[in-house]
Structures are given as structure tokens and as C-alpha cells.
Scaffold this motif. Structure first.
Motif, short mmCIF file in Angstrom:
data_model
loop_
_atom_site.label_atom_id
_atom_site.label_comp_id
_atom_site.label_asym_id
_atom_site.label_seq_id
_atom_site.Cartn_x
_atom_site.Cartn_y
_atom_site.Cartn_z
N ASN A 115 0.81 -1.22 0.00
CA ASN A 115 0.00 0.00 0.00
C ASN A 115 0.84 1.27 0.00
OD1 ASN A 115 -2.51 -1.32 -0.01
ND2 ASN A 115 -2.47 -1.59 2.21
N PHE A 116 2.06 1.20 0.54
CA PHE A 116 2.84 2.42 0.71
C PHE A 116 4.06 2.50 -0.20
CE2 PHE A 116 0.35 2.52 4.55
CZ PHE A 116 0.18 3.86 4.79
N ALA A 117 4.35 1.45 -0.93
CA ALA A 117 5.54 1.47 -1.78
C ALA A 117 5.32 2.36 -2.99
CB ALA A 117 5.87 0.05 -2.22
N THR A 118 6.37 3.08 -3.36
CA THR A 118 6.39 3.87 -4.58
C THR A 118 7.54 3.36 -5.45
OG1 THR A 118 7.94 5.57 -3.83
CG2 THR A 118 5.61 5.85 -3.23
N ARG A 119 7.70 3.95 -6.62
CA ARG A 119 8.76 3.49 -7.50
C ARG A 119 10.15 3.79 -6.92
NH1 ARG A 119 8.42 7.64 -12.63
NH2 ARG A 119 9.12 9.53 -11.57
N ARG A 120 10.23 4.70 -5.96
CA ARG A 120 11.53 5.02 -5.34
C ARG A 120 11.72 4.28 -4.01
NH1 ARG A 120 14.99 8.45 -7.31
NH2 ARG A 120 14.40 9.79 -9.05
N SER A 121 10.86 3.32 -3.73
CA SER A 121 10.97 2.57 -2.48
C SER A 121 11.84 1.33 -2.67
CB SER A 121 9.58 2.15 -1.98
OG SER A 121 8.76 3.27 -1.76
N LEU A 122 12.36 0.83 -1.56
CA LEU A 122 13.10 -0.42 -1.54
C LEU A 122 12.36 -1.39 -0.62
CD1 LEU A 122 15.57 -2.22 -2.11
CD2 LEU A 122 16.70 -1.13 -0.15
N LEU A 123 11.97 -2.55 -1.18
CA LEU A 123 11.24 -3.58 -0.43
C LEU A 123 12.12 -4.80 -0.22
CD1 LEU A 123 8.84 -1.76 -1.32
CD2 LEU A 123 7.50 -3.87 -1.60
N LEU A 124 12.11 -5.29 1.01
CA LEU A 124 12.79 -6.55 1.33
C LEU A 124 11.72 -7.57 1.71
CD1 LEU A 124 15.82 -5.38 3.50
CD2 LEU A 124 15.62 -5.47 1.03
N ILE A 125 11.69 -8.71 1.01
CA ILE A 125 10.68 -9.73 1.24
C ILE A 125 11.41 -11.04 1.50
CG2 ILE A 125 8.66 -10.89 0.30
CD1 ILE A 125 8.39 -8.52 -1.65
N ASP A 126 11.42 -11.48 2.74
CA ASP A 126 12.18 -12.67 3.11
C ASP A 126 11.23 -13.78 3.53
OD1 ASP A 126 14.27 -14.33 3.59
OD2 ASP A 126 14.93 -13.37 5.44
N GLU A 127 11.13 -14.80 2.70
CA GLU A 127 10.36 -16.01 2.99
C GLU A 127 8.90 -15.70 3.31
OE1 GLU A 127 12.15 -19.00 5.43
OE2 GLU A 127 14.15 -18.18 5.14
N PHE A 128 8.30 -14.84 2.53
CA PHE A 128 6.89 -14.55 2.70
C PHE A 128 6.07 -15.78 2.31
CE2 PHE A 128 2.87 -13.04 0.71
CZ PHE A 128 2.25 -12.64 1.88
N GLY A 129 5.06 -16.11 3.11
CA GLY A 129 4.18 -17.23 2.83
C GLY A 129 4.55 -18.50 3.56
N LYS A 130 5.61 -18.49 4.36
CA LYS A 130 6.06 -19.73 5.01
C LYS A 130 5.15 -20.13 6.18
CE LYS A 130 9.13 -17.25 8.19
NZ LYS A 130 10.52 -17.05 8.65
N GLY A 131 4.23 -19.25 6.58
CA GLY A 131 3.39 -19.56 7.74
C GLY A 131 2.15 -20.36 7.42
N THR A 132 1.96 -20.77 6.17
CA THR A 132 0.79 -21.56 5.81
C THR A 132 1.24 -22.77 4.99
OG1 THR A 132 -1.39 -21.44 4.76
CG2 THR A 132 0.39 -20.17 3.75
N THR A 133 0.32 -23.44 4.31
CA THR A 133 0.70 -24.62 3.52
C THR A 133 1.60 -24.21 2.37
OG1 THR A 133 -1.23 -24.42 2.09
CG2 THR A 133 -1.47 -25.73 4.11
N ALA A 134 2.36 -25.19 1.87
CA ALA A 134 3.29 -24.90 0.77
C ALA A 134 2.55 -24.41 -0.46
CB ALA A 134 4.09 -26.16 0.44
N GLU A 135 1.37 -24.99 -0.74
CA GLU A 135 0.62 -24.58 -1.92
C GLU A 135 0.14 -23.14 -1.78
OE1 GLU A 135 0.10 -27.23 -0.18
OE2 GLU A 135 0.60 -28.93 -1.47
#
Length: 861
Positions: free
Chosen positions: A670-690
Motif C-alpha cells: 500500500n505504501f511502496a512507490t517506484r523510489r521505495s526499496l522492499l525486502l521480502i524474506d520467505e513470505f508465505g512460510k506460515g501456511t501450507t506450501a501450496e
């Protein structure tokens, strides 16, 4: 600190700094929610937080996480927290009331208002041209009156300050002993303009801040103006340790918590650091650090001076240490300014130019001269309290001479008393003395039986003496001679003490005439100290100056993690090249196209997370004006650093780890712009693999589909099926990389089977090597063997349900034996006679034989 959040998630905040006597307002944060509140708590570190009764539940839950908890029965603190949380009536957060309160405390203008059309009977706030209206007009020049929630919070803070003043003024003892008067002398507002946003999750995940409560509960007083928390291993703690003065540490923290997006300001700080690192200036810089260590917090010193005297152990005592610190400030100021003049290449740099232009050394030396001519520091050190030099006051010198003459008279006075009393009573006359407020006294040996002096004027023509008090084995009396001396000389000790106080008050007044100049110089020295700390960090940790550019790029050569490299014997640097989605391509000198998204795969514990944090910290440090841990770096202006790395769970919140992850991801999107830097580490690991892999793919696809508005993204994952199934393919905007490892399957020791090289290589890693990592971390061998078997089945694309439901040979043998025993039991025929008395032994023998391997033949019908 007052906080308010409306139904749309807009956040307002205002807080009071007791040491600075300043009220600070934050610009309203639209859609900030509790994430913005969390960030403000980390930045401000309040000792007290007030919220309205109508505050939303998620805000209350967040604030209660780190708040003091009080025992209702004993009214004592049963759980230590970072601040005291109080709920007050919502009316105190009213916008209009807050605006009026701010107008009332606003400083009056130096010149009278040119227009004043207020007439009798007008409503002050509603009348254009009224004094309140004019104050609001002046106030609008300093703060944004459209930030309604923050102005309401400011009103709540002012009401709370008034309550504190009223409460503490009700007790004389508190008035004498308290440190702060909770006055508001300045109002300022922090805005998001030219400031990089680093939210609370990012501050913690990147270890920019890592505060811990002080281990001593006595230092965590909620009435203190300074946050009583110690900084753990963090960027802030690392750099603040290099600052030499309290002013420098405070200024450095302000710089670190508000990284700038103003290239001019960043480059100005870089030029300051470069000048201080110049070979010809290094000795001068070391000397300035030594001088700055001698400075104490001038705001605290002047606060003590303004109070004049303090009540210590029931007696009036003047702080000699504060005068010595102010004298040292005057001396150090002159030396620092002289050092600035000797710096090579310092001309044209703001902080050095301002010190040369604004620090009035002659004024400070004048202050120091007044202190030197007033206070006898050597005698004060010997006596333990402040002593005033002869010549500071002619009247005081006269009183002292008179008192000295009186003290010389005391032995003669004793002889006069002894001559007037009976001969047998003379031996009980011990001495004559003079005491403050009591005057001249005769000390007589005490009679334990009567509790009075052995002789106290019995039979004397002038009558019995007046007993004043008893101390130890002596009783103190006044006779007519003592009374006559009192009327002749008066209370000399008290007169001397009063005159000393007058001299010290005059000294205080003379120093406070230069208060503004002293505070201004102190702020400049704090700025200088912060630059010296950053220069020392660059020299000590081998950091280099980044090139700041308006292009939306990140180009880092041999970058390092500033904290991790301090904890390992050797650190492997890595490069980074990225460009945001504004179509600028890549930085100068880089011919290949730069992707906006970098996906990291590879084994656990191979350094992916450290690499992601390293890139973000280099970008962050560059925006503070600091040098960065890299051989070379070109950093484009970045407006926000957002992370989905650490899952911060608490027992207060009922949210699961996966829900916390989703909220962090939603905030980033919601807050990222084209000049933002996003770090996403292992998103989705808290639910099933699918589900996890599907969410991870959709998350990245959404960011890529933003086109020219897409941010710079670094992601790490172990969902290899995303790439194997072609859900996310490499392209000009997406690049894959992995951390290199060396495998030796033939090695017997699990620790020798895998060697992490921590070197970033292009391309996707094919395996996470989770089983091998488990083996190197002492997981039991039985678990490892079973895991390897399951992995082998997966590699052969076998049905795990069917494969895992199969029986081993041992299980098959046991089932066959059990089936055989069951068949024997069903074939067993017990004779009717066996049920009679005495035949039980025969039945038992038959059953025992049935369970024996090989079995027995049973009778058949």
C-alpha cells in the motif's frame, strides 16, 4: 506523548521534551495505523503515553505490549515497561481546544502586531485581527494547522503538563527538589518532507534500533525526561558509541532516525566527513574529540543555574560542579573554534562556517572570567561545598572579617564567663561558640541526672541562664553577655550565608544573560560531534563515500553488512545492481540492464537474509549522509525502506504469525512507490506450501505489474516450485541469484559435507539443502534418515501418501506373528471339564503354549 488514531487509520502525535522545554508535533500520517504508531514509539522512546478513551482496540493492544503494569492491590509496579500508559477523556483531544491552547503558549512576537481590530465584546478566536487570531496566524508559519489529530494531541499534552505543574507546586519540598518545571518555550513540527520513511518493522528488522530496558529498575523512572533504555547491538548503538558528548549523541540519533532525501544536505554531510578524514586534519579531529569529551550537557547545566540553589539534605547548597563545567565549556569553546580555523579545506562547509561565524568566544571567556573571579574551586574541593573568593563582594568580605574577629574573641569570652561564675563552677564551662540563627552560646558540661548543665547561673545576680539545646554531653546556654553580643553583632553566620546566596544568584543572572548564545554553540558542537562520529566510523570500519544521484538506482560494489562483519573473522563482500521502475535503466558505468527485482534462493544459513539487510543498510546509511560499508556505491534517492522480514509476535496480540506477515506485506504494497526499496524474506512460510507459494508469486507479480511505478524489490524464498512450474520467469526486470556453497557428499562428518562460501552468484539455486543443514545442527540421525527417505520419494515423484502408508519388513513380520497367534486362539477348544474347579491351571497352560513361538497343537473336535 499523546497519540490518536481515527477510523481511517490516520495517526496524530505530539510529545513534550522536558529537557528542551519543547512541544513537538508530528504531521498527521494518513493510513499509518498502528504500524506508524510503532515507529513513533521507537523514535521518541516516551516515558509516558496518553490516549483518548475512544482509542481503537488495536492501538490499545499495541501500547499495552510495552507499558508499565501496576498491581492494583499494592499500587506498586509489578511489571516493568518502557512507559506509563494512561487513558484520558476524549474531549482533551479536541482540535479546536488544542488550537486555542497552542495559540496561548505561542511566543509573543518581537514587534507589536501592525493590525489589531479587536473591539469590546468580540469573541477572540472568531474575530479576524484579534490577538488570538494573530497568534494562530503566526503559529501557522511553524506548524500545519491541517494536521487536526496532531493538534488535538498537542492540546492533550498541554493539559497534562498543566496537571503536572499544579500537582508538583502543591508541595514545597517537591518544588525545591524537582528538576523540571514543565514549561513550553518552543513549538515545532516534524514533517515527512525530505525525509526517508523507515517504519517500525524495518527499524527492528534491520537492527537500526535495538533498544533494551535498562537492567536497573531504579533508573527507569517515568518522571525522567530521558529514555532509560540501553541500546543493544544496532546501527544507532554502533555510531552513538563513537560520539564524544551528550549533545553529539543526541544529534546523531536525530540524524539516524530521520534519514534525508535532500541530496544537497546529504552531500554537505559527506563533505564534512571528507574534510575531517583528510590526512592533514586527522590530528585536529582527534584533538576536537578529546575536547568534546570534556563537555557536559549545557541544557542541564543552565537548568541548574536557573534554579540557583538546591535543597540538599535540608541545607542550602550551591552546585560547584556545574560552575566548573560551565567554566570548562568556555575554555573548550575557544579551543574548538581555534581548531576549526586550522582545518584544511573547511571553508564553504556549513557546520564549520557556522561555528566560525556564530560562536562568540569573547562572550564565553567573559562568562568564564566571572566564574573564576567568584568561586574558589580549590577551597571548594577541600571543604566539600562552594566557597566564594575574596573580592567577589566587598560586603561579604566585610562580614567575613567581622566574623573572623568574633571567632578570635571566643577564648576571651570564655575567660570572662569563668571569672563571673563561682570558682567551683568554672571547670564546667567548656567553651563559647557562635552558631547560625542561634548567635553566641556558652557550652556547659551536662549533668546526666538532671538533663541540664552542671551550672547554669544558679545564684548569679543576673538570674539563671537560658538553655537553648542539648547536644551530646553538653548543654548550650545564653547569659546576658551572650545576649548583648547578639544585639551588637547580629546573626553573622546567617548574614554571611545570605550574602553568599546573593553573590551566587548574581553570578547565575550574569551567566543566564548569555544562555541563548551558550545553547546555540552547544547545538553547533553537537552537530560537529555527530560528523566526527561518522568520520571515525568511516575510518575505523573502512567505509567509503557513496555517490548520491537522482536516478532511481542502486549500484553497490563489494558491499558489506556493517554489524555482521564485526562478528565474524572474515566477511565476504557482494555486489548489487538494481534500478527502480521509472525507466532510467542503470547507473553510470553499468552497461548491463539493471533489474528492479532480485530473487534469492539457495540453502538455509547461506547468507541470503544478511545480504538483503546489507543492501538496505547501505541505502539507509547513504541517506543519513554517512559513508557506507562498500568499496564503491551509487545510491539513488529512496523515499522508503519497507520490509517483510521479521515476524514480531507478542503475547498481548492474538494474531498468528501468518497474519502478522500478511499485515507487513499489505503495508508494503500500500505504501511502496517506484523510489521505495522492499525486502521480502520467505513470505508465505506460515501456511501450507501450496498457499504460501501462491501468495508469494501473486505478491511479486503484483509489484512487477506496476510497470514504471514498480519499486526495487529483493526477495528470498524456498518455494522452488514457483520457478520449476514457470510461475515467475526471469526477464529484464527480474533477476535470480543464489548464495554459493561447496558440497562434499563423500564426507562422513555432516559438518564437512557442506561449506558456505557466502558469495552471491547469478542464477537460481536448485535446492535449499534443508536436511543437510539439519544434520549439521545436531538433529538426531533417525530424523535425518527418515527425512532423506521422504526427500528421495519426492525426487522420484512418488505418491507420498501411498509410500508412507507402506510397511517395513519388520512391521510385516510382527503383523504375521500377531495373525498366527489370533488364528491359534480362535482354533483353541477348551474342554467342558476345563471350566470346573481345579482345571484353571490347565487352561492357563494352553494359553501360554499358544503364545510360545512355534505354538502347540490344540485338540480338534
Amino acid at each position: 506523548m499523546a497519540i490518536d488514531v481515527d477510523n481511517d487509520g490516520k495517526v496524530g502525535c505530539a510529545y513534550y521534551i522536558a529537557m528542551d522545554e519543547a512541544l513537538v508535533l508530528e504531521e498527521d500520517i494518513s493510513m499509518g495505523g498502528v504500524e506508524a504508531v510503532d515507529t513513533l514509539l521507537l523514535q521518541v522512546q516516551p516515558t509516558s503515553v496518553i490516549i483518548p478513551n475512544r482509542a481503537p482496540g488495536d492501538l490499545i493492544e499495541l501500547l499495552e505490549r510495552d507499558a508499565h503494569r501496576f498491581d492494583d492491590n499494592e499500587s506498586s509496579c509489578s511489571g516493568q515497561g518502557a512507559y506509563v500508559l494512561r487513558h484520558i477523556v476524549s474531549a482533551h483531544f479536541d482540535y479546536e481546544a488544542g488550537k486555542e491552547a497552542l495559540a496561548k503558549v505561542d511566543q509573543a512576537p518581537s514587534k507589536p502586531d501592525p493590525i489589531n481590530v479587536l473591539v469590546l465584546g468580540e469573541e477572540p478566536v472568531q474575530s479576524i485581527g484579534s490577538s488570538i487570531h494573530n497568534k494562530l496566524m503566526r503559529l501557522a508559519e511553524k506548524i500545519d494547522l491541517e494536521s487536526c489529530l496532531s493538534i488535538g494531541c498537542a492540546g492533550a499534552v498541554l493539559i497534562d503538563l498543566e496537571r503536572r505543574r499544579t500537582t508538583e507546586n502543591s508541595s514545597f519540598e517537591e518544588e525545591e527538589s524537582r528538576t523540571f518545571q514543565f514549561l513550553v518555550k518552543s513549538i515545532e513540527m516534524n514533517t515527512s518532507t525530505d525525509t526517508m520513511l523507515v517504519n517500525g518493522d524495518s527499524l527492528i528488522s534491520l537492527q537500526i534500533l535495538q533498544s533494551e530496558l535498562h537492567p536497573n529498575p531504579q533508573t527507569r523512572s517515568s518522571n525522567s525526561s530521558e529514555p532509560k533504555a540501553k541500546e543493544a547491538l544496532s546501527i544507532t548503538g554502533l555510531l552513538q558509541a563513537l560520539a564524544s558528548s551528550a549533545q553529539g549523541k543526541k544529534r546523531l540519533r536525530q540524524i539516524l532516525l530521520r534519514p534525508s532525501t535532500d541530496i544537497g544536505l546529504i552531500q554537505e554531510r559527506q563533505r564534512s566527513i571528507e574534510t575531517l578524514l583528510h590526512a592533514e586534519n586527522r590530528e585536529v579531529a582527534r584533538n576536537m574529540r578529546r575536547l568534546l569529551r570534556k563537555l557536559k550537557n549545557t541544557k542541564t547545566l543552565l537548568l541548574h543555574v536557573r534554579k540557583g540553589v538546591d535543597r540538599i539534605r535540608g541545607q542550602l547548597s550551591i552546585r560547584v560542579g556545574d560552575w566548573k563545567a560551565l567554566l570548562r565549556f568556555a575554555m573548550v569553546s575557544a579551543q574548538l573554534k581555534r581548531s576549526i580555523h586550522t582545518l584544511k579545506g573547511a571553508s564553504g562547509i556549513d557546520v564549520f562556517d557556522r561555528i566560525r561565524a556564530e560562536v562568540d568566544v569573547n562572550r564565553f571567556l567573559h562568562v568564564g572570567d566571572i566564574i573564576i573571579r567568584t568561586i574558589d574551586f580549590q577551597l571548594s574541593k577541600e571543604s566539600g561545598h562552594t566557597e566564594i573568593l575574596p573580592g567577589a563582594s566587598d560586603y561579604l568580605d566585610g562580614l567575613r572579617r567581622e566574623f573572623a574577629n568574633v571567632c578570635h574573641m571566643l577564648p576571651e569570652l570564655k575567660r570572662s564567663v569563668v571569672e563571673e561564675v563561682p570558682a567551683e563552677a568554672g571547670q564546667f564551662m567548656l567553651h563559647c561558640t557562635i552558631m547560625p540563627q542561634l548567635g553566641f552560646l556558652i557550652a556547659v558540661r551536662l549533668d546526666p541526672g538532671t538533663g541540664e548543665g552542671v551550672y547554669h547561673g544558679q545564684g548569679h545576680p543576673e538570674g539563671e541562664w537560658l538553655m537553648c539545646f542539648v547536644s551530646g554531653d553538653m548543654a548550650y546556654y545564653k547569659n546576658q553577655l551572650m545576649l548583648d553580643l547578639d544585639s551588637q553583632y547580629g546573626d553573622l553566620p546567617s548574614r554571611i550565608a545570605d550574602e553568599e546566596i546573593e553573590v551566587m544568584m548574581a553570578l547565575s543572572a550574569a551567566v543566564l544573560e548569555h544562555e541563548e548564545a551558550i545553547l546555540g554553540a552547544s547545538e553547533l558542537f553537537g552537530e560537529l560531534d555527530s560528523m566526527l562520529a561518522l568520520a571515525l566510523a568511516a575510518e575505523k570500519y573502512n567505509w567509503s563515500a557513496p555517490t548520491m544521484t537522482p536516478l532511481n538506482v542502486i549500484d553497490i560494489v563489494e558491499g558489506r553488512h556493517p554489524l555482521q562483519e564485526l562478528l565474524v573473522p572474515s566477511y565476504i563482500p557482494n555486489d548489487t545492481t538494481m534500478a527502480g521502475g521509472d525507466g532510467t535503466g542503470c547507473s553510470e558505468g553499468v552497461k548491463r540492464p539493471a533489474p528492479s527485482m532480485l530473487i534469492l534462493t539457495g540453502p538455509n544459513n547461506s547468507g541470503k537474509s544478511v545480504y538483503m539487510r546489507q543492501v538496505a543498510l547501505i541505502v539507509y546509511l547513504a541517506h543519513t549522509g554517512s559513508y557506507v560499508p562498500a568499496t564503491r556505491a551509487t545510491i539513488g534517492i529512496t523515499d522508503r525502506i519497507l520490509t517483510r522480514i521479521a515476524t514480531r509476535e507478542t503475547v498481548v496480540s492474538d494474531e498468528s504469525a501468518f497474519l502478522v506477515d500478511l499485515k507487513q506485506a499489505a503495508f508494503s504494497m500500500n505504501f511502496a512507490t517506484r523510489r521505495s526499496l522492499l525486502l521480502i524474506d520467505e513470505f508465505g512460510k506460515g501456511t501450507t506450501a501450496e498457499s504460501g507459494s501462491a501468495l508469494f508469486t501473486a505478491y511479486l507479480t503484483y509489484l512487477l505489474d506496476l510497470g514504471v511505478e514498480r519499486p526495487k524489490v529483493i526477495g528470498g524464498t524456498h518455494f522452488h516450485e514457483v520457478f520449476e512450474n514457470g510461475l515467475l520467469r526471469p526477464g529484464k526486470d527480474v533477476a535470480f541469484a543464489h548464495m554459493d556453497v561447496h558440497l562434499d557428499p563423500e564426507a562422513e562428518d555432516p559438518d564437512e559435507q557442506i561449506t558456505f562460501l557466502y558469495r552471491l552468484l547469478p542464477g537460481r539455486g536448485t535446492s535449499s539443502l534443508g536436511v543437510l543443514c539439519a544434520a549439521t545442527n545436531d538433529v538426531p540421525s533417525a530424523v535425518i534418515s527418515r527425512a532423506k527417505a521422504v526427500v528421495a520419494l519426492q525426487d522420484r515423484n512418488e505418491n507420498l501418501v501411498e509410500a508412507c502408508s507402506g510397511l517395513s519388513e519388520e512391521d510385516k513380520q510382527r503383523l504375521e506373528e500377531a495373525e498366527l497367534i489370533a488364528r491359534r486362539f480362535l482354533e483353541l477348544q477348551v474342554p467342558n471339564s476345563g471350566r470346573g474347579q481345579g482345571n484353571g491351571a490347565m487352561v492357563r497352560d494352553m494359553l501360554q503354549a499358544m503364545l510360545t513361538p512355534g505354538g502347540v497343537e490344540t485338540p480338534r473336535s
